[in-house]
Design an enzyme around this catalytic site. Structure first.
Site, PDB file in Angstrom:
ATOM      1  N   SER A 136       0.839  -1.196   0.000  1.00 54.90           N
ATOM      2  CA  SER A 136       0.000   0.000   0.000  1.00 54.90           C
ATOM      3  C   SER A 136       0.884   1.260   0.000  1.00 54.90           C
ATOM      4  CB  SER A 136      -0.972  -0.059   1.192  1.00 54.90           C
ATOM      5  OG  SER A 136      -2.008   0.872   1.047  1.00 54.90           O
ATOM      6  N   ASP A 175     -10.196  -5.749  -2.878  1.00 49.94           N
ATOM      7  CA  ASP A 175      -9.585  -4.687  -2.072  1.00 49.94           C
ATOM      8  C   ASP A 175     -10.376  -3.402  -2.312  1.00 49.94           C
ATOM      9  OD1 ASP A 175      -7.984  -2.544  -1.240  1.00 49.94           O
ATOM     10  OD2 ASP A 175      -6.122  -3.487  -1.919  1.00 49.94           O
ATOM     11  N   HIS A 224      -7.371  -6.024   1.168  1.00 57.85           N
ATOM     12  CA  HIS A 224      -6.185  -5.192   1.395  1.00 57.85           C
ATOM     13  C   HIS A 224      -5.406  -5.616   2.648  1.00 57.85           C
ATOM     14  CE1 HIS A 224      -4.051  -1.544   0.222  1.00 57.85           C
ATOM     15  NE2 HIS A 224      -4.039  -1.113   1.471  1.00 57.85           N
TER      16      HIS A 224
END
Lengths: 279, 279
Positions: free
Chosen positions: A149, A225, A258
């Protein structure tokens, strides 16, 4: 020599998982990092190093406890370093939101106050930390970088800007074009100011054109996600990289989100990828 | 049918890691548990079940995030259930210390107030939870049980008392003789009162003589575990079990401590052990 204070040491998969604190001359505050030293390092062997950069809200402990990476580091004989995601402390500027300030350093050098004093994570990761690690641990000089991320942004951006220092780059659900996506726009506006000319130096999509070496890149992205469609959009980066002659493997993983449950599920091929490019 | 409320579901290693909440008729409060369903279960196959019981201060999330167990559950095709370690909530009695009250249920049925109202973890684990799992998930009836520290006590104690229900028992750094070690004496005094005649039914060392079937047992213990010499003392149990004809594998692991780093390092042989005894 920078003084490292050992916070904890836990034997794990035949090696040692350790946490250290030290004063950083770049971020001008105490920094904490974790390092896993595989059994091979304890036997006096110098080993390659993987840098892991974590995402928003994380510190050195998230990847350490949740990814299952030390098992693979022991198997491959790699050291694994897990720095914090920002400067920390009462004297360090912060914001009320999770995506700015402490836990959200974006791996850049801030030039706007109140951030510029301590938020110099780029210098910390690429300059101070490597030198400190080389002084204290049995490393053979080979390195690769990966992250998740915001840390996927960090890995791609730092890897592309310092392609002579790494063999390969990989990322889970990375922010690839922070100049054009909400988390990035918010952070870059605060840390770098409104002049977008200052943003491209930290934007992986823009940096593709300037990499001295076209390092091999691996990206995994879950299609469940919730950040994928707006915040991440990794295909933009992948398409541009391929056009520019990079070797990119992109895996869209059906049903994955995620979380660290996603990272743990696919951490093994990332180790195999970096091992292949260490040669 | 008990109503299960799904709290979260994360795809992991091809299966699903899920958390559920439900009202328990045994503990008379809302209980949370996690379950991992391997890919085999999603394909309609009925699978064996591993019960994991956690230690002091834990809830359903510690083992879920830190042990690396789902990778192996997927590989072996086992479901994995991770209950909480006690009743919880504002209405539930608690103590100021980490080793009594919420997070420290010791997997028994309390008979002393203020604990007796909700602290009925033994009935919850061996009666209500299995029935609820059988109703809602594709399980084939095979089961094994394992745990850590207080949960190692839980696994040994519950496994020995219900040996017809499980194929095998394993434990990391278990409390094996709570009637004679400090954590156990404190908890048993509070939950069961001062009459030690009520203690033996929850003391694994004492229960060895009463097991209907001599289930195979695996125990791992780190020799750098600060709780090992006083709180745990697993050898007492191992020696007595071997004398009584149990098949016991005991591994003293040099340099390992009491943490999840230790559990993660040796979780794989525990799966292999239970798989062997499922046959």
């Amino acid at each position: 020599m920078t003084i490292l204070t050992l916070i904890s040491s836990n034997k794990m998969f035949g090696g040692q998982h350790q946490r250290y604190r030290h004063f950083s001359n770049r971020t001008e505050c105490e920094m904490t990092f974790a390092i896993y030293l595989p059994p091979q390092a304890e036997n006096g062997q110098k080993v390659p190093l993987l840098y892991w950069l974590s995402g928003l809200t994380c510190n050195d402990e998230n990847f350490s406890t949740k990814a299952g990476a030390q098992r693979l580091a022991a198997q491959y004989g790699f050291a694994l370093v897990m720095p914090d995601t920002s400067p920390r402390g009462e004297m360090v500027a912060d914001a009320d939101s999770y995506d700015l300030g402490q836990g959200a350093g974006f791996y850049l050098n801030a030039i706007q106050q109140p951030w510029a004093t301590h938020y110099r994570m780029y210098d910390y990761i690429i300059d101070e930390l490597p030198s400190l690690l080389a002084q204290h641990f049995p490393l053979n000089g080979q390195a690769a970088i990966f992250g998740h991320s915001m840390g996927g942004h960090g890995a791609l951006m730092i890897g592309l800007k310092n392609s002579e220092r790494f063999s390969s780059i990989s990322a889970f659900a990375p922010i690839v074009n922070p100049s054009e996506t909400p988390w990035g726009i918010k952070a870059f506006s605060a840390y770098l100011g409104d002049d977008r000319n200052n943003w491209a130096q930290y934007d992986s999509l823009a940096l593709l054109a300037y990499a001295k070496r076209k390092l091999p890149i691996l990206i995994d992205q879950g299609d469940a996600d919730s950040f994928y469609p707006e915040q991440l959009q990794p295909q933009k980066f992948v398409q541009s990289a391929v056009k520019q002659g990079f070797s990119v493997e992109f895996n869209l993983r059906p049903g994955y989100d995620h979380s660290y449950y996603f990272i743990a599920s696919f951490i093994e091929p990332h180790f195999a990828f970096h091992a292949k490019h260490f040669g």
